[in-house]
Design a protein around this motif. Structure first.
Motif, PDB file in Angstrom:
ATOM      1  N   SER A 282       0.851  -1.206   0.000  1.00 12.24           N
ATOM      2  CA  SER A 282       0.000   0.000   0.000  1.00 12.24           C
ATOM      3  C   SER A 282       0.880   1.247   0.000  1.00 12.24           C
ATOM      4  O   SER A 282       0.622   2.199  -0.745  1.00 12.24           O
ATOM      5  N   VAL A 283       1.888   1.235   0.856  1.00  6.46           N
ATOM      6  CA  VAL A 283       2.781   2.403   0.948  1.00  6.46           C
ATOM      7  C   VAL A 283       3.516   2.612  -0.373  1.00  6.46           C
ATOM      8  O   VAL A 283       3.587   3.731  -0.895  1.00  6.46           O
ATOM      9  N   LEU A 287       1.860   6.060  -1.811  1.00  6.85           N
ATOM     10  CA  LEU A 287       2.619   7.257  -1.412  1.00  6.85           C
ATOM     11  C   LEU A 287       3.171   8.060  -2.593  1.00  6.85           C
ATOM     12  O   LEU A 287       3.140   9.288  -2.557  1.00  6.85           O
ATOM     13  N   ILE A 290       0.830  10.655  -3.698  1.00  2.80           N
ATOM     14  CA  ILE A 290       0.661  11.782  -2.774  1.00  2.80           C
ATOM     15  C   ILE A 290       1.918  12.656  -2.772  1.00  2.80           C
ATOM     16  O   ILE A 290       1.834  13.879  -2.699  1.00  2.80           O
ATOM     17  N   LEU A 291       3.067  12.014  -2.890  1.00  6.38           N
ATOM     18  CA  LEU A 291       4.323  12.786  -2.857  1.00  6.38           C
ATOM     19  C   LEU A 291       4.554  13.558  -4.158  1.00  6.38           C
ATOM     20  O   LEU A 291       5.086  14.660  -4.142  1.00  6.38           O
ATOM     21  N   PHE A 292       4.158  12.980  -5.268  1.00  6.05           N
ATOM     22  CA  PHE A 292       4.407  13.641  -6.566  1.00  6.05           C
ATOM     23  C   PHE A 292       3.117  13.743  -7.380  1.00  6.05           C
ATOM     24  O   PHE A 292       3.001  13.166  -8.458  1.00  6.05           O
ATOM     25  N   PRO A 293       2.118  14.461  -6.871  1.00  4.89           N
ATOM     26  CA  PRO A 293       0.859  14.502  -7.612  1.00  4.89           C
ATOM     27  C   PRO A 293       1.009  15.246  -8.934  1.00  4.89           C
ATOM     28  O   PRO A 293       1.475  16.387  -8.963  1.00  4.89           O
ATOM     29  N   PHE A 509      -5.508  13.904   1.139  1.00  2.90           N
ATOM     30  CA  PHE A 509      -4.093  14.249   1.302  1.00  2.90           C
ATOM     31  C   PHE A 509      -3.444  14.645  -0.025  1.00  2.90           C
ATOM     32  O   PHE A 509      -2.304  14.305  -0.312  1.00  2.90           O
TER      33      PHE A 509
END
Lengths: 630, 416
Positions: A282-283, A287, A290-293, A509
Motif C-alpha cells: 500500500s505504501v 505514497l 501523494i508525494l508527486f501529484p 491528502f
C-alpha cells in the motif's frame, strides 16, 4: 499445476468474490464521477451537439469559411434581431417577414454560448490543422487527461494477490510445498505466472470498465482522430490516434500491473506475513501519488505507480498560469513531458526490472526451504463469508412537496427581482451591498434581514417574496452553483432551501485535489436574474436560460434558452410567462412541462393582474392590450 | 492489568517491522515538511521558495521580524507605515531609478515594496485594526440578540448570544508572523502516515490471535476473557497516542526549526485566517487542542479497526474494510462545514472530522439542536465518545462470544 493455484486464489481465498465486489464499486464510482465538461455545454448539450455535427473533423478551408461566417452571424444576431424588430415596428416589413427572417438570428442567440466553445476549439485547431481536428473532447479527455490513481484497482490487486504466497507461509504449507522439487520450483513459477496473469486481466477489466462507462455516458467517438485534437495534448509529441493512445495506455498499465504483482509477490516472500505485505505494498503504490501529484517524477520512479496511472507518458508539457507579485500573469511548467527516447528507455528498464524481480522472487521462494525451520501450524479455518457493504446517501434536503401541480399565485419576476411585499413588509434588495431590508408597512420601521454578524459569504443576486417568506439567491465568485435561502418573516428564522455549490473539501491528502488555476479563480459567474419558488419547483433565470429545479430531488433542468433578460417574466397559476429574443410571449406550463409560444402576442412589456395579462403590443403600435389567462 | 497491557504492546507493536515503519515514516514526514519549506507554496502563495535567488528576501524578512516581533507598539506601527508610504509613493509613479538601486533592503525597490506590504504592513494593519473590527461584530450580535428576542427566534438569539459572550474584549497586543503556525495547523500528511501505521499495528490485534489459535487459549481463562479485552484496547490507545505524540512532536520541531515559529503565546485569532474562531486560546494552546481532538478521532478510528479485526480470522479482510472505512470516513469529514444538515450529520459521525480540528474551529460552525446553538466541535466530540463506547462494547462482545464448531456443533468458547 496452474489450475489448483487458480482455484486456491480465486475460490478458496475468496479472490473472485472480492474482485466481483470491487468491480461493482468501480462501476458505481466511475458512473458517479461523471466526465469532464463545462457548465456551458451541460446547460445546452443539444446545441453543442448540433454545432459539433456540422464542424467536427479535419479543418478544411470550406469549413473554416463556414465557421467564420457563423461567428459573424452569431456576434451580430442580437443587433440584426433588433434591427428586424425595429423595421417591423416601423411597418417596413410585415409580421410574417419578421417571423421568417428573425428565426435564424433567434436560434443563433439561443446557442451563442455553445458556439463560442466550438469557436475556441476552432482557434486551437487552426494552429495545426493537420494534427488537430475539431471534436467533442469530453469523453476522451476524461479517459486520457488525468493521472489520478485507480484506487479500487490498486486495492483489489493488493488484496487478491497478497495471499498468493503469504497464505502458504502463514498456514505452514510452505514446509510441505518446498519439500518436493515440483513444489519448490514449479509451484513457485506457477504462482508468479498466475499473479502476473491475474494482475493483467484485472487491470484490463478495470480499464475497459472506464472506457465502457464513458462510452455509455458521453460517448467516445472519433477514435481515429489524432491525439493532439484534445487541447490537453497540444504539446504531445506522439503522432497517434486516440484509439492507439488508449491501447498504449492499456499496455502501459498492463506492464505496471505485472510489475506490481511482482512487487507483491516479492514482499510476500520476503516478509512471509500478510499484514506486512499489505502495508508495504500500500505504501509503495499510494505514497508516490501523494508525494508527486501530477508531477513527471512519478513516471520515472522504478515503482509501478507511474505505469498504473499511465496517461502521463503520453502527455506533452503542461503549463499553469498564476499572478505574480507584480500583478503580471506568469506561466510555469506544471508537468514536464517525457520524451519518446526516454519513454522507450524507461519501458526497457521496467521490463528488465520485472524480469529481475520475478527471478529474484522465484529464487527466494525456492531457496527458502534450505534455511527454513519446519514449523507446525494448524491451518486456520477459512474465514466466514464476507458480509458487505452498505453505502448510504443522505441527499434529500429542502421542503417537502405535497404533489400540488398548479399553484395559484402571480409574480412578476422582471419587476420584482429586487423588491417584494407581504401584508406587513416591503422588502428591498441592495445588490451593491448585498443587503436585504424590510420596511414595516404600518410603522415604517426598517429591519435588516441579512443579519450575519460576520462577513457574508457570496453576493446576493435576486430576491423573491411570497407567503411571508423572503427567499434570496447567493453566488460565490469563482465557484459554480447557487444557494437559495429563505427567511421566515414571522420570526426571521433563516433556512437553506437549495444548494448546488460543491461542499466536500476532502482532497485525500492531495490525491484528488482539484487546484483551480488563475482562469478558474477569476471566472466571472453570470448573476441570477430572477427567482421564483413554489412548493414543487424553483425557477431562476441566468444569462438567457430559464432553469427549473425539482425541489424533491434537487435536479436542475434548462427549460428555455431564449429568455430576454431585463424584460418582464411572470408566474401565474402553474405557468411561467416570458418574452423571448423575438419579443414573442411564451408560456411554460408545469402540467405538460413544455414551452408554448403565444403566437399572436409580441410585446416588450407585460404584467399579470386579476387573471388578466396586460401587455404592450408591438403589433399594434405599442398599445396596451389584455389577454385572459386560463 | 498493567503487565497485560505491556505484553500486548510488546506482542503487537514493539516488533521490528512496526518500529522500522515508524522510524521510516518519521523521517519521511520531516522530509515532506522540508520539501514544502524549500519549494514554497506557489507563485500566488505566501511562502517564497528557499533558494539562492530568494536568500536576500528571506534575510530581510528575518531581520525585520527580529526588529518588529513582540508587543505591538505605536513606534513599530509608525515605522512600518512610514516605510510602506515611502515605498508606495516611489513605486506608484515609477520614478525610481531602475539601475543602481543601492539604498534598498533587497536590492530592488519594487521588491522592497512587495515585501513590506505583504509581510509587514498588511499583517500589522490587521493586528492593529482587529479590536475595532471584532467589536463591530459583537455590536451586531448584541443588536441581533435583542432583535431575535422580540420575535421569539431562540436559535438565532442563542447563536448571537454566543458571539457576544465569546468574541467580546478581543485584541491583538503583539506582532508575530502567524502564517507558519497556520501552515502547521493545516499540515495533514502526518495524519495519513499515522493512519497507515494504525493499519499495520491494529489490524492484526485480534486476527493474529485467531490465526495462531491463541484466542482459544486466552478465552479459556477468566483473565483472558475479561482483562485481556481491556488490555488490548488500552494497548491500542497507547499505540495511537504514542504515534500521535511522536508525529506531532516531529511536526512542531521541524516547523520550528525551519520556519522559526515565534509568538506561541499570541492569541490564535492573531492569525488572519482564524479571525472568527470561537476559541480564544494562544496558538500554542490551540495546537495542543488540535492534538487532543486528533487523539479522540484516531482512537475511535482505532476502535473501528479493532472491531474489524475481532470480526475476521484473517488480516486481509479487516485490512480491506479498514481502508474502505478510512476512505469513506475521510470523505464524510469533507462535509464538516456543510450548510446542508444531512451532509453535516455524516461529517459529525465520522471520527476523521476530528483530525480537521482546525477546519472545525476556523469559523463559528454551529448546529441547531432543539433551537439551541451548539458548536459543531462539541457535538462531534460527544458523538465520537458515544460511538467509542458502543464500539468497545461490540468489540468485547465479538472477541469473547460463543462460537460453534462446524463439525461438532458444540461451543468452542465460553460466552462472556
Amino acid at each position: 499445476m496452474l489450475y489448483p493455484e487458480w482455484h486456491k486464489l480465486l475460490i478458496k481465498q475468496k479472490g473472485l468474490l472480492i474482485l466481483g465486489l470491487m468491480i461493482l464499486i468501480k462501476i458505481a464510482l466511475t458512473l458517479q464521477q461523471g466526465y469532464d465538461s463545462s457548465l456551458i455545454i451541460n446547460r445546452n448539450p443539444e446545441g453543442y451537439a448540433a454545432y459539433m455535427n456540422q464542424y467536427e473533423g479535419k479543418l478544411t478551408a470550406e469549413k473554416e469559411q463556414r465557421l467564420q461566417a457563423e461567428y459573424y452571424a452569431v456576434v451580430h444576431a442580437g443587433a440584426e434581431l433588433d434591427e428586424l424588430a425595429r423595421q417591423w415596428k416601423d411597418g417596413e416589413i410585415t409580421q410574417e417577414a419578421y417571423e421568417s427572417s428573425s428565426k435564424q438570428y433567434y436560434e443563433r442567440m439561443k446557442n451563442s454560448a455553445v458556439f463560442n466553445v466550438i469557436y475556441n476549439q476552432y482557434y486551437y485547431a487552426k494552429e495545426a490543422p493537420e494534427e488537430r481536428y475539431l471534436m467533442d473532447e469530453r469523453g476522451w479527455s476524461t479517459l486520457l487527461g488525468h493521472s489520478k490513481p485507480d484506487f479500487v484497482l490498486l486495492l483489489s490487486l493488493i488484496i487478491v494477490l497478497t495471499p498468493l504466497f503469504c497464505h502458504e507461509y502463514e498456514s505452514g504449507m510452505d514446509a510441505l510445498l518446498l519439500s518436493s522439487s515440483r513444489g519448490k520450483y514449479r509451484t513457485g513459477a506457477a504462482k508468479l505466472v498466475i499473479g502476473a496473469m491475474l494482475a493483467m486481466i484485472v487491470t484490463m477489466i478495470f480499464t475497459f470498465i472506464e472506457y465502457l462507462c464513458l462510452d455509455g455516458m458521453i460517448g467516445l467517438p472519433h477514435g481515429s482522430f489524432p491525439l493532439q485534437s484534445l487541447e490537453f495534448f497540444a504539446n504531445s509529441e506522439y503522432p497517434v490516434t486516440l484509439k492507439q493512445a488508449f491501447l498504449a495506455l492499456l499496455l502501459i498499465r498492463i506492464v505496471g500491473a505485472v510489475l506490481f504483482a511482482g512487487c507483491i509477490a516479492c514482499v510476500g516472500i520476503l516478509s512471509k506475513r500478510s499484514i506486512i505485505t499489505l502495508f508495504t505494498c500500500s505504501v509503495l503504490i499510494f505514497l508516490p501519488y501523494i508525494l508527486f501529484p501530477e508531477k513527471s517524477l512519478l513516471y520515472y520512479l522504478p515503482l509501478p505507480s507511474g505505469l498504473l496511472a499511465g496517461t502521463g507518458y503520453l502527455w506533452g508539457t503542461v503549463y499553469e498560469s498564476a499572478y505574480s507579485d507584480q500583478g503580471t500573469v506568469e506561466k510555469f511548467v506544471k508537468f514536464q513531458a517525457i520524451g519518446r527516447g526516454v519513454f522507450l528507455l524507461l519501458m526497457i528498464g521496467y521490463i528488465v526490472e520485472i524480469a529481475l524481480l520475478y527471478l529474484y522472487s522465484l529464487k527466494k521462494y525456492s531457496r527458502y526451504m534450505l534455511r527454513s525451520r519446519l514449523r507446525y501450524k494448524k491451518q486456520t479455518k477459512l474465514p466466514l463469508p464476507l458480509s458487505l457493504l452498505i453505502i448510504g446517501f443522505l441527499i434529500l434536503t429542502g421542503c417537502d412537496s405535497r404533489g400540488k401541480v398548479e399553484d395559484v399565485f402571480s409574480f412578476d419576476a422582471g419587476e420584482l427581482r429586487n423588491y417584494g411585499e407581504t401584508a406587513e413588509y416591503a422588502i428591498q434588495l441592495d445588490e451593491e451591498q448585498s443587503l436585504i431590508t424590510a420596511r414595516h408597512l404600518a410603522t415604517g420601521e426598517e429591519i435588516l434581514l441579512t443579519r450575519e454578524p460576520f462577513r457574508q459569504e457570496g453576493m446576493i443576486s435576486t430576491i423573491f417574496v411570497r407567503d411571508d417568506w423572503c427567499y434570496y439567491v447567493t453566488q460565490t465568485l469563482g465557484k459554480e452553483g447557487i444557494r437559495i435561502y429563505g427567511i421566515d418573516l414571522k420570526n426571521f428564522h433563516q433556512k437553506l432551501i437549495y444548494n448546488s455549490l460543491r461542499e466536500n473539501t476532502e482532497d485525500f491528502f492531495g490525491l484528488v485535489s482539484e487546484q483551480q488555476d488563475m482562469e478558474q479563480i477569476s471566472r466571472n459567474i453570470s448573476p441570477v436574474y430572477s427567482l421564483i419558488l413554489n412548493p414543487n419547483y424553483i425557477y431562476y433565470v441566468v444569462d438567457a436560460e430559464l432553469v427549473q429545479i425539482q425541489r424533491s430531488t434537487g435536479r436542475e433542468k434548462v427549460i428555455a434558452r431564449d429568455v430576454r433578460a431585463g424584460l418582464a417574466l411572470a408566474y401565474y397559476n402553474g405557468a411561467i410567462y416570458y418574452i423571448d429574443h423575438q419579443y414573442r410571449l411564451n408560456v411554460y406550463k408545469e402540467l405538460d412541462g413544455k414551452v408554448h409560444p403565444l403566437e399572436s402576442i409580441y410585446t416588450d412589456q407585460f404584467h399579470i393582474k386579476n387573471g388578466e395579462l396586460q401587455y404592450r403590443s408591438l403589433l399594434d403600435d405599442k398599445r396596451l392590450q389584455s389577454y385572459d389567462l386560463p | 492489568m498493567l503487565r497485560l497491557v505491556y505484553y500486548e504492546i510488546r506482542k503487537n507493536y514493539l516488533r521490528s517491522y512496526v518500529l522500522a515503519a515508524i522510524l521510516l515514516f518519521l523521517v519521511l514526514n520531516a522530509c515532506m515538511i522540508y520539501r514544502g519549506y524549500v519549494s514554497g507554496d506557489g507563485l500566488m502563495g505566501y511562502f517564497m521558495p528557499h533558494t539562492r535567488d530568494t536568500k536576500v528576501e528571506w534575510d530581510f524578512y528575518h531581520r525585520m521580524h527580529r526588529q518588529l516581533d513582540g508587543p505591538l507598539t505605536a513606534d513599530k506601527a509608525r515605522y512600518v507605515s512610514d516605510e510602506y508610504e515611502r515605498l508606495s509613493a516611489l513605486t506608484a509613479d515609477g520614478t525610481y531609478n531602475e539601475q543602481g538601486q543601492t539604498d534598498t533592503y533587497t536590492g530592488h525597490i519594487w521588491n522592497d515594496y512587495v515585501m513590506i506590504t505583504k509581510y509587514f504592513y498588511e499583517p500589522m494593519k490587521y493586528a492593529a485594526s482587529y479590536e475595532k473590527e471584532i467589536e463591530q461584530v459583537v455590536v451586531k450580535a448584541k443588536d441581533n440578540v435583542s432583535f431575535y428576542q422580540n420575535y421569539n427566534n431562540s436559535y438565532e438569539q442563542a447563536k448571537n448570544k454566543y458571539i457576544q459572550d465569546h468574541y467580546s474584549g478581543r485584541k491583538i497586543p503583539v506582532f508575530y508572523d502567524g502564517k507558519p503556525w497556520e501552515l502547521l495547523f493545516n499540515y495533514r500528511f502526518s495524519d495519513l502516515l499515522i493512519l497507515l501505521l494504525m493499519l499495520l499495528g491494529l489490524v492484526p490485534i485480534y486476527a493474529h490471535e485467531k490465526e495462531t489459535k491463541m484466542d482459544d487459549l486466552m478465552m479459556s481463562s477468566r483473565r483472558g476473557k475479561g482483562n485481556m479485552g481491556l488490555a488490548k484496547v488500552l494497548s491500542a490507545f497507547i499505540y495511537i497516542a504514542c504515534l500521535l505524540l511522536m508525529f506531532s512532536g516531529v511536526n512542531l520541531a521541524t516547523f520550528a526549526a525551519l520556519y522559526r515559529l515565534s509568538g506561541a503565546g499570541m492569541p490564535v485569532y492573531a492569525i488572519e485566517a482564524y479571525q472568527y474562531t470561537p476559541v480564544s486560546l494562544s496558538v500554542g494552546g490551540f495546537y495542543i487542542l488540535l492534538i487532543l481532538l486528533k487523539m479522540i478521532g484516531l482512537a475511535v478510528a482505532g476502535l473501528g479497526l479493532c472491531l474489524l479485526s475481532a470480526l475476521f480470522q484473517r488480516v486481509i479482510y479487516p485490512y480491506l474494510l479498514g481502508v474502505l472505512l478510512f476512505i469513506s470516513g475521510l470523505y464524510a469529514s469533507g462535509y464538516l462545514a456543510s450548510v446542508e444538515a444531512g451532509y453535516m450529520v455524516w461529517a459529525l459521525v465520522s471520527p476523521f472530522s476530528l483530525l480537521k480540528g482546525h477546519e472545525l474551529l476556523i469559523d463559528l460552525l454551529g448546529v441547531n439542536i432543539g433551537y439551541t446553538f451548539v458548536l459543531r466541535l462539541t457535538v462531534c466530540v460527544i458523538l465520537q465518545l458515544i460511538i467509542s463506547i458502543v464500539l468497545y462494547g461490540v468489540i468485547r462482545l465479538f472477541s469473547t462470544s460463543s462460537r460453534f464448531s462446524r463439525s461438532t456443533g458444540f461451543a468452542v468458547k465460553e460466552g462472556a
